[in-house]
Design a protein around this motif. Structure first.
Motif, PDB file in Angstrom:
ATOM      1  N   MET A  66       0.825  -1.215   0.000  1.00 55.37           N
ATOM      2  CA  MET A  66       0.000   0.000   0.000  1.00 55.37           C
ATOM      3  C   MET A  66       0.859   1.265   0.000  1.00 55.37           C
ATOM      4  N   ILE A  67       1.950   1.239   0.754  1.00 54.40           N
ATOM      5  CA  ILE A  67       2.848   2.398   0.801  1.00 54.40           C
ATOM      6  C   ILE A  67       3.425   2.680  -0.587  1.00 54.40           C
ATOM      7  N   TYR A  68       3.910   1.627  -1.253  1.00 53.27           N
ATOM      8  CA  TYR A  68       4.463   1.845  -2.594  1.00 53.27           C
ATOM      9  C   TYR A  68       3.391   2.306  -3.572  1.00 53.27           C
ATOM     10  N   ALA A  69       2.193   1.734  -3.468  1.00 59.06           N
ATOM     11  CA  ALA A  69       1.106   2.169  -4.357  1.00 59.06           C
ATOM     12  C   ALA A  69       0.800   3.647  -4.130  1.00 59.06           C
ATOM     13  N   LEU A  70       0.749   4.058  -2.872  1.00 60.97           N
ATOM     14  CA  LEU A  70       0.471   5.472  -2.586  1.00 60.97           C
ATOM     15  C   LEU A  70       1.624   6.373  -3.011  1.00 60.97           C
ATOM     16  N   GLN A  71       2.849   5.872  -2.947  1.00 60.18           N
ATOM     17  CA  GLN A  71       3.977   6.658  -3.430  1.00 60.18           C
ATOM     18  C   GLN A  71       3.862   6.897  -4.939  1.00 60.18           C
ATOM     19  N   ILE A  72       3.433   5.876  -5.670  1.00 64.53           N
ATOM     20  CA  ILE A  72       3.256   6.047  -7.111  1.00 64.53           C
ATOM     21  C   ILE A  72       2.198   7.109  -7.370  1.00 64.53           C
ATOM     22  N   VAL A  73       1.085   6.991  -6.676  1.00 68.02           N
ATOM     23  CA  VAL A  73      -0.013   7.957  -6.829  1.00 68.02           C
ATOM     24  C   VAL A  73       0.483   9.367  -6.498  1.00 68.02           C
ATOM     25  N   GLU A  74       1.183   9.513  -5.396  1.00 72.11           N
ATOM     26  CA  GLU A  74       1.700  10.822  -4.964  1.00 72.11           C
ATOM     27  C   GLU A  74       2.685  11.372  -5.984  1.00 72.11           C
ATOM     28  N   SER A  75       3.560  10.508  -6.509  1.00 71.90           N
ATOM     29  CA  SER A  75       4.566  10.969  -7.473  1.00 71.90           C
ATOM     30  C   SER A  75       3.921  11.472  -8.760  1.00 71.90           C
ATOM     31  N   MET A  76       2.668  11.063  -8.999  1.00 68.10           N
ATOM     32  CA  MET A  76       1.937  11.504 -10.182  1.00 68.10           C
ATOM     33  C   MET A  76       1.014  12.672  -9.877  1.00 68.10           C
ATOM     34  N   GLY A  77       1.101  13.179  -8.637  1.00 67.59           N
ATOM     35  CA  GLY A  77       0.311  14.349  -8.261  1.00 67.59           C
ATOM     36  C   GLY A  77      -1.168  14.060  -8.057  1.00 67.59           C
ATOM     37  N   GLU A  78      -1.492  12.827  -7.710  1.00 67.80           N
ATOM     38  CA  GLU A  78      -2.881  12.427  -7.546  1.00 67.80           C
ATOM     39  C   GLU A  78      -3.192  12.127  -6.083  1.00 67.80           C
ATOM     40  N   ASP A  79      -4.473  12.080  -5.778  1.00 66.98           N
ATOM     41  CA  ASP A  79      -4.965  11.710  -4.460  1.00 66.98           C
ATOM     42  C   ASP A  79      -5.438  10.257  -4.533  1.00 66.98           C
ATOM     43  N   GLY A  80      -4.925   9.423  -3.663  1.00 67.04           N
ATOM     44  CA  GLY A  80      -5.257   8.011  -3.672  1.00 67.04           C
ATOM     45  C   GLY A  80      -6.747   7.736  -3.580  1.00 67.04           C
ATOM     46  N   THR A  81      -7.442   8.503  -2.770  1.00 69.08           N
ATOM     47  CA  THR A  81      -8.887   8.323  -2.626  1.00 69.08           C
ATOM     48  C   THR A  81      -9.590   8.511  -3.960  1.00 69.08           C
ATOM     49  N   GLU A  82      -9.225   9.563  -4.672  1.00 67.34           N
ATOM     50  CA  GLU A  82      -9.868   9.842  -5.962  1.00 67.34           C
ATOM     51  C   GLU A  82      -9.507   8.808  -7.019  1.00 67.34           C
ATOM     52  N   VAL A  83      -8.271   8.354  -7.011  1.00 69.80           N
ATOM     53  CA  VAL A  83      -7.841   7.329  -7.964  1.00 69.80           C
ATOM     54  C   VAL A  83      -8.664   6.055  -7.754  1.00 69.80           C
ATOM     55  N   ILE A  84      -8.835   5.668  -6.503  1.00 65.81           N
ATOM     56  CA  ILE A  84      -9.611   4.468  -6.191  1.00 65.81           C
ATOM     57  C   ILE A  84     -11.080   4.666  -6.551  1.00 65.81           C
ATOM     58  N   ARG A  85     -11.621   5.816  -6.237  1.00 66.80           N
ATOM     59  CA  ARG A  85     -13.027   6.077  -6.591  1.00 66.80           C
ATOM     60  C   ARG A  85     -13.249   6.026  -8.104  1.00 66.80           C
ATOM     61  N   ARG A  86     -12.303   6.577  -8.861  1.00 74.49           N
ATOM     62  CA  ARG A  86     -12.431   6.521 -10.320  1.00 74.49           C
ATOM     63  C   ARG A  86     -12.421   5.075 -10.817  1.00 74.49           C
ATOM     64  N   LYS A  87     -11.541   4.276 -10.251  1.00 74.05           N
ATOM     65  CA  LYS A  87     -11.456   2.876 -10.665  1.00 74.05           C
ATOM     66  C   LYS A  87     -12.711   2.110 -10.251  1.00 74.05           C
ATOM     67  N   LEU A  88     -13.230   2.367  -9.079  1.00 78.77           N
ATOM     68  CA  LEU A  88     -14.485   1.729  -8.659  1.00 78.77           C
ATOM     69  C   LEU A  88     -15.619   2.067  -9.605  1.00 78.77           C
ATOM     70  N   ALA A  89     -15.671   3.314 -10.050  1.00 73.08           N
ATOM     71  CA  ALA A  89     -16.704   3.728 -10.991  1.00 73.08           C
ATOM     72  C   ALA A  89     -16.574   2.963 -12.307  1.00 73.08           C
ATOM     73  N   ILE A  90     -15.355   2.778 -12.773  1.00 74.10           N
ATOM     74  CA  ILE A  90     -15.117   2.003 -13.997  1.00 74.10           C
ATOM     75  C   ILE A  90     -15.576   0.567 -13.793  1.00 74.10           C
ATOM     76  N   ASN A  91     -15.211  -0.011 -12.650  1.00 72.03           N
ATOM     77  CA  ASN A  91     -15.585  -1.398 -12.392  1.00 72.03           C
ATOM     78  C   ASN A  91     -17.099  -1.570 -12.261  1.00 72.03           C
ATOM     79  N   ARG A  92     -17.762  -0.597 -11.661  1.00 76.04           N
ATOM     80  CA  ARG A  92     -19.232  -0.651 -11.540  1.00 76.04           C
ATOM     81  C   ARG A  92     -19.901  -0.628 -12.902  1.00 76.04           C
ATOM     82  N   ALA A  93     -19.321   0.118 -13.825  1.00 80.00           N
ATOM     83  CA  ALA A  93     -19.911   0.262 -15.146  1.00 80.00           C
ATOM     84  C   ALA A  93     -19.762  -0.996 -16.008  1.00 80.00           C
ATOM     85  N   ARG A  94     -18.942  -1.912 -15.628  1.00 80.73           N
ATOM     86  CA  ARG A  94     -18.707  -3.132 -16.409  1.00 80.73           C
ATOM     87  C   ARG A  94     -19.851  -4.109 -16.257  1.00 80.73           C
TER      88      ARG A  94
END
Length: 94
Positions: A66-94
């Motif tokens: 989880m730490i490394y995943a959040l480091q990747i997200v942070e290094s890309m200037g993103e918020d982990g919560t929003e990244v996960i929410r976006r992915k959940l929305a994609i998965n819900r739409a499938r």
């Protein structure tokens, strides 16, 4: 989650690791290694056996992933919560 990302960044600054290890490729490789270490906790055991024998080690390896995943997200200037929410929305739409 952004607060946690900031806490991780502060820790990296304290250790003087921030600039050395914040490249996405290296972080992805490190995440993969940690995921393999997590899997190793379960090798040749049922889930129940692994949890009974290695519960704390499993939790520590999950935290590393989880730490490394959040480091990747942070290094890309993103918020982990929003990244996960976006992915959940994609998965819900499938």
């Amino acid at each position: 989650m952004k607060k946690l990302q900031n806490e991780i960044t502060d820790f990296l600054k304290e250790k003087d690791w921030l600039d050395q290890y914040q490249h996405q490729k290296e972080l992805a490789a490190a995440l993969s290694v940690e995921a393999a270490e997590l899997l190793e906790c379960f090798q040749w055991k049922s889930s129940a056996e692994a949890l009974a024998e290695n519960r704390e080690e499993i939790l520590e390896e999950v935290a590393d992933v989880m730490i490394y995943a959040l480091q990747i997200v942070e290094s890309m200037g993103e918020d982990g919560t929003e990244v996960i929410r976006r992915k959940l929305a994609i998965n819900r739409a499938r």
